[in-house]
Each structure stands twice: as structure tokens, then as C-alpha cells.
Enzyme design. Sequence first.
Site, PDB file in Angstrom:
ATOM      1  N   ARG A   1       7.891  47.782  25.505  1.00 37.35           N
ATOM      2  CA  ARG A   1       6.738  46.781  25.100  1.00 37.35           C
ATOM      3  C   ARG A   1       6.136  46.317  26.527  1.00 37.35           C
ATOM      4  NH1 ARG A   1      10.733  44.595  22.142  1.00 37.35           N
ATOM      5  NH2 ARG A   1      10.476  45.126  19.698  1.00 37.35           N
TER       6      ARG A   1
ATOM      7  N   LYS B   1      -7.864  50.206  30.500  1.00 36.76           N
ATOM      8  CA  LYS B   1      -7.927  51.100  29.396  1.00 36.76           C
ATOM      9  C   LYS B   1      -6.970  52.273  29.389  1.00 36.76           C
ATOM     10  CE  LYS B   1     -12.068  52.244  27.324  1.00 36.76           C
ATOM     11  NZ  LYS B   1     -13.603  52.168  27.376  1.00 36.76           N
TER      12      LYS B   1
ATOM     13  N   GLU C   1     -20.613  59.098  37.968  1.00 36.63           N
ATOM     14  CA  GLU C   1     -20.005  57.887  37.652  1.00 36.63           C
ATOM     15  C   GLU C   1     -20.804  56.895  38.558  1.00 36.63           C
ATOM     16  OE1 GLU C   1     -19.059  57.231  34.665  1.00 36.63           O
ATOM     17  OE2 GLU C   1     -18.142  59.198  33.988  1.00 36.63           O
TER      18      GLU C   1
ATOM     19  N   LYS D   1     -17.540  48.538  38.914  1.00 33.15           N
ATOM     20  CA  LYS D   1     -16.875  48.278  37.793  1.00 33.15           C
ATOM     21  C   LYS D   1     -15.974  47.082  37.700  1.00 33.15           C
ATOM     22  CE  LYS D   1     -14.018  50.424  34.381  1.00 33.15           C
ATOM     23  NZ  LYS D   1     -13.711  51.568  33.601  1.00 33.15           N
TER      24      LYS D   1
ATOM     25  N   GLU E   1     -13.883  44.945  26.121  1.00 36.39           N
ATOM     26  CA  GLU E   1     -15.162  45.889  25.917  1.00 36.39           C
ATOM     27  C   GLU E   1     -15.628  45.087  24.713  1.00 36.39           C
ATOM     28  OE1 GLU E   1     -14.126  49.852  24.901  1.00 36.39           O
ATOM     29  OE2 GLU E   1     -15.352  50.336  26.501  1.00 36.39           O
TER      30      GLU E   1
ATOM     31  N   ARG F   1     -19.167  45.141  28.954  1.00 38.88           N
ATOM     32  CA  ARG F   1     -18.396  46.571  29.301  1.00 38.88           C
ATOM     33  C   ARG F   1     -19.219  47.621  28.831  1.00 38.88           C
ATOM     34  NH1 ARG F   1     -12.128  46.668  30.562  1.00 38.88           N
ATOM     35  NH2 ARG F   1     -11.912  49.024  30.720  1.00 38.88           N
TER      36      ARG F   1
ATOM     37  N   ASN G   1     -21.274  52.432  29.596  1.00 41.42           N
ATOM     38  CA  ASN G   1     -21.465  53.503  28.677  1.00 41.42           C
ATOM     39  C   ASN G   1     -22.819  54.281  28.881  1.00 41.42           C
ATOM     40  OD1 ASN G   1     -19.574  54.704  26.796  1.00 41.42           O
ATOM     41  ND2 ASN G   1     -20.896  54.051  25.183  1.00 41.42           N
TER      42      ASN G   1
ATOM     43  N   HIS H   1     -23.476  57.889  28.376  1.00 42.56           N
ATOM     44  CA  HIS H   1     -22.366  58.381  27.725  1.00 42.56           C
ATOM     45  C   HIS H   1     -22.596  58.633  25.938  1.00 42.56           C
ATOM     46  CE1 HIS H   1     -20.356  57.153  31.364  1.00 42.56           C
ATOM     47  NE2 HIS H   1     -19.103  57.584  30.863  1.00 42.56           N
TER      48      HIS H   1
ATOM     49  N   HIS I   1     -21.325  62.136  25.659  1.00 43.06           N
ATOM     50  CA  HIS I   1     -20.035  62.521  25.069  1.00 43.06           C
ATOM     51  C   HIS I   1     -20.363  63.421  23.892  1.00 43.06           C
ATOM     52  CE1 HIS I   1     -17.714  58.831  25.773  1.00 43.06           C
ATOM     53  NE2 HIS I   1     -17.263  59.549  26.368  1.00 43.06           N
TER      54      HIS I   1
ATOM     55  N   HIS J   1     -16.763  66.267  32.012  1.00 44.16           N
ATOM     56  CA  HIS J   1     -17.344  64.711  31.673  1.00 44.16           C
ATOM     57  C   HIS J   1     -18.626  64.359  32.484  1.00 44.16           C
ATOM     58  CE1 HIS J   1     -17.030  61.039  29.816  1.00 44.16           C
ATOM     59  NE2 HIS J   1     -17.040  60.406  31.013  1.00 44.16           N
TER      60      HIS J   1
HETATM   61  N1  LIG Z   1      -9.310  54.713  31.044  1.00 38.81           N
HETATM   62  C1  LIG Z   1     -10.351  54.822  31.268  1.00 38.81           C
HETATM   63  O1  LIG Z   1     -11.378  53.655  31.569  1.00 38.81           O
HETATM   64  C2  LIG Z   1     -11.377  55.852  31.382  1.00 38.81           C
HETATM   65  C3  LIG Z   1     -12.604  56.075  32.003  1.00 38.81           C
HETATM   66  C4  LIG Z   1     -13.241  57.329  32.035  1.00 38.81           C
HETATM   67  C5  LIG Z   1     -12.593  58.684  31.856  1.00 38.81           C
HETATM   68  N2  LIG Z   1     -11.283  58.380  31.426  1.00 38.81           N
HETATM   69  C6  LIG Z   1     -10.576  59.643  31.110  1.00 38.81           C
HETATM   70  O2  LIG Z   1     -10.273  60.141  32.515  1.00 38.81           O
HETATM   71  C7  LIG Z   1     -10.352  61.594  32.099  1.00 38.81           C
HETATM   72  C8  LIG Z   1     -10.843  62.482  33.057  1.00 38.81           C
HETATM   73  O3  LIG Z   1     -10.260  62.197  34.341  1.00 38.81           O
HETATM   74  P1  LIG Z   1     -10.835  63.029  35.607  1.00 38.81           P
HETATM   75  O4  LIG Z   1     -12.065  63.504  35.654  1.00 38.81           O
HETATM   76  O5  LIG Z   1      -9.937  62.566  36.806  1.00 38.81           O
HETATM   77  O6  LIG Z   1      -9.652  64.527  35.232  1.00 38.81           O
HETATM   78  P2  LIG Z   1      -8.445  64.937  35.114  1.00 38.81           P
HETATM   79  O7  LIG Z   1      -7.170  63.890  35.571  1.00 38.81           O
HETATM   80  O8  LIG Z   1      -8.202  66.017  34.504  1.00 38.81           O
HETATM   81  O9  LIG Z   1      -8.414  65.902  37.051  1.00 38.81           O
HETATM   82  C9  LIG Z   1      -9.256  66.943  37.076  1.00 38.81           C
HETATM   83  C10 LIG Z   1      -8.578  68.165  37.714  1.00 38.81           C
HETATM   84  O10 LIG Z   1      -8.581  67.652  38.986  1.00 38.81           O
HETATM   85  C11 LIG Z   1      -7.158  67.924  39.488  1.00 38.81           C
HETATM   86  N3  LIG Z   1      -7.016  67.315  40.486  1.00 38.81           N
HETATM   87  C12 LIG Z   1      -6.853  65.547  40.389  1.00 38.81           C
HETATM   88  N4  LIG Z   1      -6.761  65.264  41.494  1.00 38.81           N
HETATM   89  C13 LIG Z   1      -6.699  66.140  42.763  1.00 38.81           C
HETATM   90  C14 LIG Z   1      -6.732  66.373  44.029  1.00 38.81           C
HETATM   91  N5  LIG Z   1      -6.811  65.207  44.945  1.00 38.81           N
HETATM   92  N6  LIG Z   1      -6.767  67.367  44.622  1.00 38.81           N
HETATM   93  C15 LIG Z   1      -6.869  68.430  43.738  1.00 38.81           C
HETATM   94  N7  LIG Z   1      -6.854  68.365  42.379  1.00 38.81           N
HETATM   95  C16 LIG Z   1      -6.951  67.322  41.864  1.00 38.81           C
HETATM   96  C17 LIG Z   1      -6.222  67.659  38.268  1.00 38.81           C
HETATM   97  O11 LIG Z   1      -4.869  68.462  38.284  1.00 38.81           O
HETATM   98  C18 LIG Z   1      -7.032  68.265  37.240  1.00 38.81           C
HETATM   99  O12 LIG Z   1      -7.036  69.637  36.966  1.00 38.81           O
HETATM  100  C19 LIG Z   1     -10.549  61.872  30.426  1.00 38.81           C
HETATM  101  O13 LIG Z   1      -9.424  62.102  29.658  1.00 38.81           O
HETATM  102  C20 LIG Z   1     -11.282  60.560  30.102  1.00 38.81           C
HETATM  103  O14 LIG Z   1     -11.009  60.485  28.716  1.00 38.81           O
HETATM  104  C21 LIG Z   1     -10.609  57.270  31.177  1.00 38.81           C
END
Ligand SMILES: NC(=O)c1ccc[n+]([C@@H]2O[C@H](COP(=O)([O-])OP(=O)(O)OC[C@H]3O[C@@H](n4cnc5c(N)ncnc54)[C@H](O)[C@@H]3O)[C@@H](O)[C@H]2O)c1
Length: 375
Positions: free
Chosen positions: A120, A142, A184, A242, A252, A256, A260, A263, A267, A280
Site C-alpha cells: 500500500r 503521476k 517540453e 511544472k 489534475e 494542470r 497538456n 498534447h 498524442h 513523444h
Molecule cells: N508521469 C508523468 O507525469 C509523465 C509525463 C510525461 C511523460 N510520461 C511518460 O514518460 C515516458 C517517456 O519517457 P522518456 O521520454 O524519458 O523515455 P524513456 O524512459 O523510454 O527513455 C528514453 C530512452 O533513453 C534511454 N536513456 C534514458 N536515460 C539515458 C541516459 N542518461 N543516457 C543514455 N540513454 C538513456 C532509455 O534507456 C530509453 O531507451 C512515457 O511512457 C510517458 O507516458 C509520464
Amino acid sequence: MSLTVTTSSVTYPIIVDDGALETLPARLAEFGLRGRLWLVSDAGVAAQFGEPLAERLRAAGREVQSFVVPSGEASKSPEQLGQLYDWLIGGGVERRDALLALGGGVVGDLAGYAAATVLRGVALVQLPTTLLAMVDSAIGGKTGINHALGKNLIGAFHQPRLVLADTATLTTLPPRELRAGMAEVIKHGVIRDAGLFEELEALAATRGWTDTGRDGFAAWAASDAARAGRLTAIIRRAVAVKVAVVNVDEREEGERITLNYGHTLGHAIEKLAEGWSLLHGEAVAIGMHAAARIAAAMGLCGEDLVERQRALLAAYGLAVAVPDGLDPEAVLATAMRDKKVRAGRIRWVLPTALGHVVVRDDVPEAVVRSALQAV
Ligand SMILES: NC(=O)c1ccc[n+]([C@@H]2O[C@H](COP(=O)([O-])OP(=O)(O)OC[C@H]3O[C@@H](n4cnc5c(N)ncnc54)[C@H](O)[C@@H]3O)[C@@H](O)[C@H]2O)c1
């Protein structure tokens, strides 16, 4: 400029520094996290940063276990989550322990959800290593995984106890990921901080990046000077946006939604463009351009804003054209099905001036269609 999230239930800092991970053992002690540590990373960061970090923590007398998930979105799955639970519960995780999420948004969301739910809820520390995770996904609580029927459909709000972003990790991030993260950062400037937008313009101008920012920005960002100075400062400023939004709307329910911006169509484009494999942030850049065009067509802002935003995205290597062959009608239809549609109306986040946006649900479809056709 506050880098502290303060909601009704929690307060935690976002520490952004070149070399910040070196301070993790001391920070954990400072924040009262004295139990065992469960370090989750992905294959892209484990060898480079995960092992040295685990060693550093052990050298400081901490008990650390590590778990590595495959890189990529597919890891945000019920199956991968199940394996994390097996590891945590099988290893005897306790309520006083902490889960450390080292990686991009994928690791942050997946490990964050495991932390939110196992026993939990156990403490979570976000250690973002992508630009997107530093300025966006690691902050705000999130967490979640994907379902076969759509992205991010299973999740929970679970605020971290601490976010530590080491900008030195960005040196190994692939340039394309870095550029996608810049979408972003630029978004944060447009929605809430005109000064950040201007700072990004000034940097691009002094470095001579225009439409060639693709290589120029990424090469500069990998330099020691960038990390130690301007890049780290820019990331802090984007983080502050942020933080400010999360502080007024943790769940949200209002403000918040401004995050978006870009987006709604982004998306939809991302989903449809699978064959082109847009990241993305790359899709969001196109969505931001289309949203600005919609705003101009509605008389909310001038064409000058549309052009300044396009030029800035280009300077940081981001294209704004919908990929060839992608049907604007299909983009529109997909956007209409998006989960953020309320009562059949899309809530559009539209700029009125740099640093200011409004939310409108009365944008005629014809306006969206012509904006999409134009991009
Ligand atoms: N929780 C939230 O509020 C929120 C907001 C926006 C996006 N997201 C989520 O985030 C995800 C995308 O995140 P992302 O863009 O960071 O992608 P990711 O986590 O897939 O990372 C991208 C790539 O970079 C590599 N990588 C990461 N750090 C590295 C580094 N320092 N050196 C070399 N390689 C590295 C990873 O192994 C991966 O292959 C999506 O799933 C999206 O839904 C969540």
C-alpha cells in the site's frame, strides 16, 4: 523560482545539478530514508549509471538491490509490473524501505506505480536521466502503466519523497531523445514563463542555431560548460514551471491541464505515426505548432507568436510538419477519442501570449482541420 513541490499532503525538493547523484547517500539520510533501497533502472542506464550508483550507496553503508527492465515503452506493462512485485515481495520489502527510479519516464512511471501499490505504498525517489523526465514526468506524482487498450490507463498519484536530477547523465542521452525533451522545455516557456522562452531564443541566437539546431544544440548540451552552467539553469527554470502547476493542482482537476499544451493533437499524431516512430516530444512539437495556429485562427494570439514558436522549435532541432501520408482527418478523429475529451468536446490549451494560455472547448472542427492541413 521555487523547486519545492508543496501540496496539501507532501513537500519535497527537486534538486537539479551537474553531479547531483554523487550526493544521493547524504540526501537519503537527510530525508530520513534509512531502510533498504530497491534500485530500478532500464537497460539503457543500468550499466552506465546504475551500477556505479549502487556501489556508491553500498560504500555509504546502505543495503541496495537492483532490478533492470528492458528499455522502452513496452516495459510499462502488467507483466513487467508483476516481475517487479515478485522481486520486491520475494526479497522481503518493508514499509520503511525506498524504491529508487533511475531512468527516463518509463522507469519513473513503472517503478513509481510499484512504489505506490506494494504494501500500500513505500517511499519513492525519482532519479530522472532523460530531459523529459527531469522537467516533466519525475515531478508531480503521476505514476502508471499501459493497458492493451491504451497508454497510461492504469495508475496512481504517488508523490516522490525527493527528485534528484543529475544533468551529467544527459551527456550519454541520444541526441534525438534530448531534442524531444526540449519540446517540453519550450512548452513550459509558452504556457507559463515568457522569460524562459526568451532565454532559449537568446541562447540559440548566440550559438548561431537556426534551422540547423538539430546537431548544434545536442552537441552543445553534451559539453561540460553547458551542464555546469546554462543548460542546468534552463532545466531548473523549466522544472519551476511544472512545480508551480503541480502546487496549485496536484490531482489534475484544473490548472494542470495547461501542461497538456500541444498534447491533444500530439498524442493523436504519435499514435497514428507508429510507422514513422515519432518520439513523444517530436509529436508534441507538431501539436504545439498546430495549437498555436488554432489560437491565431481564433484571434487569441497573433501570427508572430506562431512564427516565434516555430522558429524556436526549429532552432532546437524539432520539425513542426505532420509526417507525409498522415491524414489530418484521422488525426482529428483520434484526438476526439482521447481520454481528455469531456462530453464530446476537446478542451484545447491555446496560447494568448508568450507565457499565457487559456482553455477553450468551443473550437470549431473546421478550424482544427485547417490548422492540421496547414502543418
Ligand atoms: N508521469 C508523468 O507525469 C509523465 C509525463 C510525461 C511523460 N510520461 C511518460 O514518460 C515516458 C517517456 O519517457 P522518456 O521520454 O524519458 O523515455 P524513456 O524512459 O523510454 O527513455 C528514453 C530512452 O533513453 C534511454 N536513456 C534514458 N536515460 C539515458 C541516459 N542518461 N543516457 C543514455 N540513454 C538513456 C532509455 O534507456 C530509453 O531507451 C512515457 O511512457 C510517458 O507516458 C509520464
